[in-house]
Design an enzyme around this catalytic site. Structure first.
Site, PDB file in Angstrom:
ATOM      1  N   LYS A 206       0.842  -1.197   0.000  1.00 40.64           N
ATOM      2  CA  LYS A 206       0.000   0.000   0.000  1.00 40.64           C
ATOM      3  C   LYS A 206       0.884   1.257   0.000  1.00 40.64           C
ATOM      4  CE  LYS A 206      -1.942   2.613   3.093  1.00 40.64           C
ATOM      5  NZ  LYS A 206      -1.769   3.907   2.396  1.00 40.64           N
ATOM      6  N   THR A 261       6.119   7.300  13.905  1.00 43.64           N
ATOM      7  CA  THR A 261       6.195   6.495  15.122  1.00 43.64           C
ATOM      8  C   THR A 261       4.796   6.271  15.690  1.00 43.64           C
ATOM      9  OG1 THR A 261       8.454   7.140  15.619  1.00 43.64           O
ATOM     10  CG2 THR A 261       7.104   6.478  17.486  1.00 43.64           C
ATOM     11  N   GLY A 264       3.258   3.576  13.729  1.00 44.56           N
ATOM     12  CA  GLY A 264       4.013   2.352  14.009  1.00 44.56           C
ATOM     13  C   GLY A 264       3.514   1.682  15.282  1.00 44.56           C
ATOM     14  N   GLU A 281      10.047   0.923  10.495  1.00 43.24           N
ATOM     15  CA  GLU A 281      11.067   1.943  10.252  1.00 43.24           C
ATOM     16  C   GLU A 281      10.360   3.276  10.453  1.00 43.24           C
ATOM     17  OE1 GLU A 281      12.876   4.743   9.012  1.00 43.24           O
ATOM     18  OE2 GLU A 281      12.821   4.026   6.946  1.00 43.24           O
ATOM     19  N   CYS A 315      13.438  10.491   6.872  1.00 45.29           N
ATOM     20  CA  CYS A 315      13.425   9.947   8.229  1.00 45.29           C
ATOM     21  C   CYS A 315      14.768  10.174   8.934  1.00 45.29           C
ATOM     22  CB  CYS A 315      13.041   8.476   8.214  1.00 45.29           C
ATOM     23  SG  CYS A 315      14.002   7.511   7.057  1.00 45.29           S
ATOM     24  N   GLU A 412       9.710  15.334  15.702  1.00 41.35           N
ATOM     25  CA  GLU A 412      10.096  15.254  14.297  1.00 41.35           C
ATOM     26  C   GLU A 412       9.287  16.276  13.506  1.00 41.35           C
ATOM     27  OE1 GLU A 412       8.959  11.668  11.955  1.00 41.35           O
ATOM     28  OE2 GLU A 412      11.038  11.678  11.273  1.00 41.35           O
TER      29      GLU A 412
END
Ligand code: NAI
Ligand code: MG
Length: 508
Positions: A206, A261, A264, A281, A315, A412
């Protein structure tokens, strides 16, 4: 942000796409399931925008749970029966090589598509994204014939003279769900698909809803290369629906994810219901550490590249600059000078040095961070705003007077925004560099061998570069410490992630 009619923007107009790209867009991309291009049973579509203009350039299907079921069933069928499981490793290798060659043959078109979809410059896409994608397929092609187990001795009890033959064998993990982000759409697809296919898995990929186009073009090349139906299935759709359905599906054996994150963590929780294999990742807040002896000309170019490459949407972006007190002012001035000189523009324009961000949402997010930095007392050395233009541009920005409790230091940003701090000694900078939930990468700039070797072991990150940044190779394991994820892509470790290890013990 809208340009008034009389406003003459500093941003050049976006050139027209080439006939090859126009032809692809006119084909009205659909879902790739079981070797066929099919409509979604949802009948709804997702608009795709050119980030340089804010104009819609395409729409793609919004795959629903039923489409996910069909794609997973096709992948399962292709995994268990038909030509794929019987294929010799050397035949898988040949298919992967053929795909790499096709990518190279269509490099120009793919670079343009990537630029139009993501906003990055076509030049950068041709120099980085497309060659890295074909290199990934070629590199992993070689692994198809080199997957091995081991034989070993045991001390198993048994009647006198009993003997056992014991060995391990690596088998493909099965059907894998692969969910990728929008910052390097084709590289991300390649990094997920190549090791999985080399290992003999089948895939449901995807792409990100913001940038689905190059994955769909890749799907056409996958068919052209001759992969059997169902080995690679491609579903376009949103994360919360299509992505979540792939993760929850009981017949998916492994999930490989690159993205935030936050997501994730959601994926890891959901996948635990069926004890799926998971590799993540995730985000980063990578430090760029400049020691006092470093060659400043190299450092300035390197530090600027570390944060401004791909408009900071990387990243491993070097988003926190730590420069030794002795050199801090010079480094800051140098990086700010580079930022000031960068030419913003649309990706297809040959003079553009930095393209827009991927979406309005990301532009607003990044501008929001800059605002929070100002409010918390950071000084804007350069940039700090967006040009008046309908595209999703943000000027390259450097923030100084930054404290470690500020959001711009901790979170981030994923845009062209650098935060800078000075330091006095190695222990202090190691502590500051590690003062983050992330641990993806770091770079150290110095020729002082002793200092470098003292610092490298102190840095909690999956990759540490010295006198370079952003160096990612198909043969170099890549992944995160801490909340930057787990698992290592690239290299032998990627093949290990897509295989199960079976121990066989035969009484003889
Ligand atoms: P995201 O993590 O939401 O999206 C990445 C991929 O995950 C996309 O394909 C998306 O459709 C999918 N996804 C989203 N929610 C999901 C769910 N619940 N289940 C399954 N799949 C799901 O990232 P987003 O929202 O595009 O960007 C937000 C921030 O994430 C960025 O500002 C950046 O900080 C970070 N990010 C990090 C990336 C990296 O390379 N580490 C790449 C993209 C974003
Ligand atoms: Mg999201």
């Amino acid at each position: 942000m809208n340009a008034s009619p009389e406003f003459r923007s500093e941003i050049a107009p976006q050139p027209e796409p080439s006939p090859a790209v126009a032809k692809f867009l006119a084909r009205k991309p659909r879902l790739l399931i079981g070797g066929e291009w099919v409509e979604s049973s949802s009948k709804t579509r997702i608009p795709v925008f050119d980030p340089a203009t804010g104009k819609q350039i395409a729409e793609v299907p919004d795959a629903n749970a039923e489409d996910v079921n069909r794609a997973v069933a096709a992948a399962r069928k292709a995994f268990e029966s038909g030509p794929w499981p019987d294929m010799l490793p050397a035949q898988r290798e040949a298919l992967l090589w053929r795909l790499a060659d096709l990518i190279d043959r269509h490099a120009e078109e793919l670079a343009e598509l990537e630029s139009l979809d993501n906003g990055k410059t076509k030049l950068m896409a041709s120099m980085v994204d497309i060659p890295a994608a074909s290199a990934q397929f070629r590199y992993m092609a070689g692994w198809a014939t080199k997957i091995e187990g081991s034989t070993f001795q045991t001390s198993l009890p048994g009647p006198p003279g009993a003997k056992y033959h014991t060995y391990t064998v690596r088998e493909p993990v099965g059907v894998v769900g692969q969910i990728v982000p929008w910052n390097f759409p084709l590289i991300m697809a390649a990094t997920k698909l190549a090791p999985a296919l080399a290992a003999g898995c089948t895939c449901v990929l995807k792409p990100a809803e913001q940038t689905p186009l190059s994955a769909l073009r890749l799907g056409e090349l996958i068919i052209e290369a001759g992969f059997p139906p169902g080995v690679v299935n491609i579903l376009t759709g949103y994360g919360e629906t299509t992505g979540a359905a792939i993760v929850a599906h009981p017949d998916v054996d492994k999930i490989a994810f690159t993205g935030s994150t936050e997501v994730g963590k959601i994926i890891n929780k959901s996948a635990s219901d069926t004890v799926k294999r998971v590799s993540l990742e995730l985000g980063g807040k990578s430090p760029v550490i400049v020691l006092p002896d470093a060659d400043l000309e190299t450092v300035v170019g390197g530090a600027a590249q570390a944060i401004f490459f791909n408009s900071g949407q990387v990243c491993v972006a070097g988003s926190r600059l730590f420069a030794h007190r002795k050199v801090f002012d010079k480094v800051l001035e140098g990086v700010a000078g580079v930022a000031k000189s960068m030419k913003l523009g649309p990706g297809l324009h040959p003079e553009t040095q930095m393209g827009p961000l991927v979406s309005r949402e990301q532009q607003e997010r990044v501008l929001g961070y800059i605002k929070s930095g100002r409010e918390e007392g950071a000084a804007v050395v350069v940039g700090g705003d967006a040009p008046q233009h309908p595209g999703y541009f943000v000027r390259p920005t450097v923030l100084a007077d930054v404290r470690r409790d500020m959001r711009v230091f901790r979170e981030e940003i994923f845009g062209p925004v650098l935060v800078a701090q000075r330091f006095d000694d190695l222990d202090e900078v190691a502590a500051a560099a590690n003062d983050t939930p992330y641990g993806l990468a770091a770079s150290i700039w110095s020729n002082d061998l002793r200092a470098v070797h003292r610092l490298v072991p102190k840095i909690k990150a999956g990759t540490v570069w010295v006198n370079c940044h952003h160096m990612i190779d198909a043969n170099m394991p890549f992944g995160g410490y801490k909340q930057s994820g787990f698992g290592r892509e690239n290299g032998r470790t990627a093949i290990e992630m897509y295989t199960e290890l079976k121990s066989v013990c035969i009484a003889i």
